[in-house]
Design an enzyme around this catalytic site. Structure first.
Site, PDB file in Angstrom:
ATOM      1  N   HIS A  87       0.709  -1.799  -0.211  1.00 37.40           N
ATOM      2  CA  HIS A  87      -0.541   0.262   0.215  1.00 37.40           C
ATOM      3  C   HIS A  87       1.158   1.154   0.019  1.00 37.40           C
ATOM      4  O   HIS A  87       1.761   1.799   1.056  1.00 37.40           O
ATOM      5  CB  HIS A  87      -1.099  -0.160   1.194  1.00 37.40           C
ATOM      6  CG  HIS A  87      -1.728   1.028   1.477  1.00 37.40           C
ATOM      7  ND1 HIS A  87      -2.905   1.095   1.096  1.00 37.40           N
ATOM      8  CD2 HIS A  87      -1.699   2.667   0.610  1.00 37.40           C
ATOM      9  CE1 HIS A  87      -3.656   2.450   1.740  1.00 37.40           C
ATOM     10  NE2 HIS A  87      -2.298   3.482   1.269  1.00 37.40           N
ATOM     11  N   HIS A  89       2.032   5.352  -1.634  1.00 36.33           N
ATOM     12  CA  HIS A  89       0.935   6.374  -2.303  1.00 36.33           C
ATOM     13  C   HIS A  89       1.829   7.324  -2.634  1.00 36.33           C
ATOM     14  O   HIS A  89       3.718   7.567  -2.083  1.00 36.33           O
ATOM     15  CB  HIS A  89       0.079   7.739  -1.273  1.00 36.33           C
ATOM     16  CG  HIS A  89      -0.881   7.201  -0.559  1.00 36.33           C
ATOM     17  ND1 HIS A  89      -2.086   7.387  -1.685  1.00 36.33           N
ATOM     18  CD2 HIS A  89      -1.054   6.946   0.012  1.00 36.33           C
ATOM     19  CE1 HIS A  89      -2.493   6.762  -0.446  1.00 36.33           C
ATOM     20  NE2 HIS A  89      -2.354   6.216   0.529  1.00 36.33           N
ATOM     21  N   LYS A 119      -9.532  -0.524  -5.641  1.00 35.25           N
ATOM     22  CA  LYS A 119      -8.722   0.258  -4.605  1.00 35.25           C
ATOM     23  C   LYS A 119     -10.888   0.404  -4.575  1.00 35.25           C
ATOM     24  O   LYS A 119     -11.147   1.433  -5.276  1.00 35.25           O
ATOM     25  CB  LYS A 119      -8.373   1.321  -4.355  1.00 35.25           C
ATOM     26  CG  LYS A 119      -8.030   2.208  -3.128  1.00 35.25           C
ATOM     27  CD  LYS A 119      -7.391   1.425  -1.786  1.00 35.25           C
ATOM     28  CE  LYS A 119      -8.252   1.962  -0.546  1.00 35.25           C
ATOM     29  NZ  LYS A 119      -6.790   2.885  -0.005  1.00 35.25           N
ATOM     30  N   HIS A 160     -10.536   0.842   2.036  1.00 38.40           N
ATOM     31  CA  HIS A 160      -9.901   1.649   3.194  1.00 38.40           C
ATOM     32  C   HIS A 160     -11.359   1.252   4.254  1.00 38.40           C
ATOM     33  O   HIS A 160     -12.660   1.557   3.605  1.00 38.40           O
ATOM     34  CB  HIS A 160     -10.186   3.073   2.965  1.00 38.40           C
ATOM     35  CG  HIS A 160      -9.848   4.195   3.324  1.00 38.40           C
ATOM     36  ND1 HIS A 160      -8.422   4.698   3.664  1.00 38.40           N
ATOM     37  CD2 HIS A 160     -10.620   4.750   4.697  1.00 38.40           C
ATOM     38  CE1 HIS A 160      -8.403   5.476   4.429  1.00 38.40           C
ATOM     39  NE2 HIS A 160      -9.942   5.252   5.324  1.00 38.40           N
ATOM     40  N   HIS A 194      -4.067  -0.973   6.184  1.00 38.61           N
ATOM     41  CA  HIS A 194      -3.896  -0.057   6.997  1.00 38.61           C
ATOM     42  C   HIS A 194      -5.039  -0.429   8.620  1.00 38.61           C
ATOM     43  O   HIS A 194      -5.449   1.086   8.730  1.00 38.61           O
ATOM     44  CB  HIS A 194      -3.817   1.132   7.162  1.00 38.61           C
ATOM     45  CG  HIS A 194      -4.768   1.980   5.742  1.00 38.61           C
ATOM     46  ND1 HIS A 194      -6.316   2.056   6.107  1.00 38.61           N
ATOM     47  CD2 HIS A 194      -4.807   2.841   4.519  1.00 38.61           C
ATOM     48  CE1 HIS A 194      -7.276   1.931   5.319  1.00 38.61           C
ATOM     49  NE2 HIS A 194      -5.916   2.835   3.818  1.00 38.61           N
ATOM     50  N   ASP A 213       1.621   2.379   3.565  1.00 44.37           N
ATOM     51  CA  ASP A 213       0.895   3.832   3.135  1.00 44.37           C
ATOM     52  C   ASP A 213       1.631   5.176   3.689  1.00 44.37           C
ATOM     53  O   ASP A 213       0.982   6.269   3.443  1.00 44.37           O
ATOM     54  CB  ASP A 213      -0.267   4.227   4.102  1.00 44.37           C
ATOM     55  CG  ASP A 213      -1.572   4.274   4.432  1.00 44.37           C
ATOM     56  OD1 ASP A 213      -1.729   4.885   2.644  1.00 44.37           O
ATOM     57  OD2 ASP A 213      -1.885   5.010   5.214  1.00 44.37           O
TER      58      ASP A 213
HETATM   59  C1  NCD Z   1      -3.788   8.851   2.411  1.00 45.46           C
HETATM   60  C2  NCD Z   1      -3.491   9.907   1.219  1.00 45.46           C
HETATM   61  O1  NCD Z   1      -2.660  11.276   2.003  1.00 45.46           O
HETATM   62  O2  NCD Z   1      -3.740  10.042   0.002  1.00 45.46           O
HETATM   63  N1  NCD Z   1      -3.502   9.333   4.059  1.00 45.46           N
HETATM   64  C3  NCD Z   1      -3.588   8.809   5.108  1.00 45.46           C
HETATM   65  O3  NCD Z   1      -3.463   9.293   5.709  1.00 45.46           O
HETATM   66  N2  NCD Z   1      -3.259   8.149   4.578  1.00 45.46           N
HETATM   67  C4  NCD Z   1      -5.183   8.020   2.271  1.00 45.46           C
HETATM   68  C5  NCD Z   1      -5.227   7.223   2.796  1.00 45.46           C
HETATM   69  O4  NCD Z   1      -4.643   6.092   2.919  1.00 45.46           O
HETATM   70  O5  NCD Z   1      -6.104   7.052   3.508  1.00 45.46           O
HETATM   71 ZN    ZN Z   2      -3.664   5.404   1.540  1.00 43.70          ZN
END
Ligand code: NCD
Ligand code: ZN
Length: 343
Positions: free
Chosen positions: A13, A15, A99, A136, A174, A246
């Site tokens: 996971h 970003h 997702k 999520h 998460h 995450d």
């Molecule tokens: C994530 C993001 O910034 O894209 N933020 C987070 O707090 N984890 C989005 C997510 O996975 O919830």
């Molecule tokens: Zn995330």
């Protein structure tokens, strides 16, 4: 033990964002990780196979020279997601998972699902073709306390989906609660990712002694009993649980703000932190299962061929921030010395 050699890890996971931010953060993950599940919550989101193919191309173009990092793409599920497109994306091996964001649950989730009865055909198709669903898991109702949103989601949304599509592979992403860990462990075709930061912080880190925006993420860290339950799950070696960092970069101006963004950026020091955590719990022998074996097994993929070695020594100094063209991004501070480095 002063050295530990494990299969090359994957991040289930992650970003990476896009543009300048993508260029800045991708090397932090590609340095140690072979593969990562790439979150589709761009603006606009990665909804179609075509969006995913184009995003993958941008990631491949931003990769450091000589890196063999492989992005595993996902589609952002909406009430309008086209079944044919979904099937095609799966058949050509373009996407590894889909997702599900409840609408409004987190950063860039406005196009997520509001009415869960409207994604029945998509879920049915995914169960049939063996395309996993990453979830999520938080309800978004304003009347539900933010610290209860994961547990309520499990009862109201996840469990009905679980019963209706027993063959669907579901990854509870998460997880932040003992209820999340228990649910994943006790249901077939259900796994859970755990982040690095949720093994280290509880809600006091965010709120006690002044508000600490760099510890704010979603789902928000819960009380200490839940952190301990996550530690137990992660270090157990149980195949239900694997790493999804995450790691979610936001520039400091957006974190240190009257309405600060959710997300902790952990790509840079994740493996050092995990080794420290597993050592504290006398579970270094379970680190490889968590970072490198359980994830591929659940997804039906082979583990990576290569290995990495972690070496213990003097505390490692990581940068407090990394620079991006959009501004600095603060690296997650675990508030403890980190003795393990990847060598
Ligand atoms: C994530 C993001 O910034 O894209 N933020 C987070 O707090 N984890 C989005 C997510 O996975 O919830
Ligand atoms: Zn995330």
């Amino acid at each position: 033990m002063t050295t530990l050699t494990i299969r090359r890890p994957d991040d289930w996971h992650l970003h990476l964002r896009d543009g300048d931010m993508l260029k800045a953060v991708l090397p932090e993950t590609a340095r140690h990780f072979a593969r990562a599940i790439i979150m589709p919550n761009l603006v606009p989101p990665v909804v179609t196979a075509r969006d995913a193919a184009e995003y993958r191309d941008r990631i491949m173009a931003a990769k450091p020279d000589n890196s063999d990092f492989q992005p595993l793409m996902t589609l952002y599920l909406t009430e309008e997601t086209d079944i044919k497109d979904l099937r095609a994306a799966h058949e050509i091996g373009l996407v590894t998972a889909v997702k599900l964001y409840p609408a409004g649950a987190t950063t860039n989730s406005a196009s997520g699902v509001a009415d869960f009865t409207k994604i029945r055909r998509q879920l049915e198709t995914m169960a049939q073709i063996g395309l996993p669903l990453c979830v999520h898991g938080e309800v978004t109702d304003a009347e539900i306390d933010i610290f209860d949103r994961e547990a309520v989601f499990i009862d109201r949304v996840l469990d009905p989906i679980r019963r209706d599509y027993p063959e669907l592979k579901i990854i509870m992403e998460h997880i932040t609660t003992a209820q999340g860990a228990d649910y994943a462990q006790s249901h077939d075709n259900t796994a859970a990712t755990i982040t690095t930061h949720h093994l280290v912080i509880n809600r006091n880190h965010i709120l006690a002694g002044g508000i600490k925006p760099h510890y704010y993420c979603l789902p928000v860290a819960k009380r200490e009993t839940h952190r301990l339950a996550l530690r137990k799950a992660a270090t157990s070696g149980d195949p239900t649980f694997f790493l999804g960092t995450d790691s979610a970069p936001h520039t400091d101006d957006l974190k240190e703000h009257a309405c600060g963004c959710a997300g902790c950026f952990t790509a840079t020091n994740t493996l050092s932190i995990l080794a420290e955590v597993f050592e504290q719990d006398n579970a270094l022998d379970k680190l490889e299962a968590f970072t490198s074996l359980n994830g591929p097994t659940f997804y039906g993929l082979a583990p990576n061929e290569g290995h990495i070695t972690l070496t213990k020594g003097e505390p490692v100094a990581y940068p407090a921030k990394i620079d991006t063209k959009s501004g600095p991004v603060t690296v997650f501070d675990p508030q403890m010395p980190l003795h393990w480095r990847v060598t």
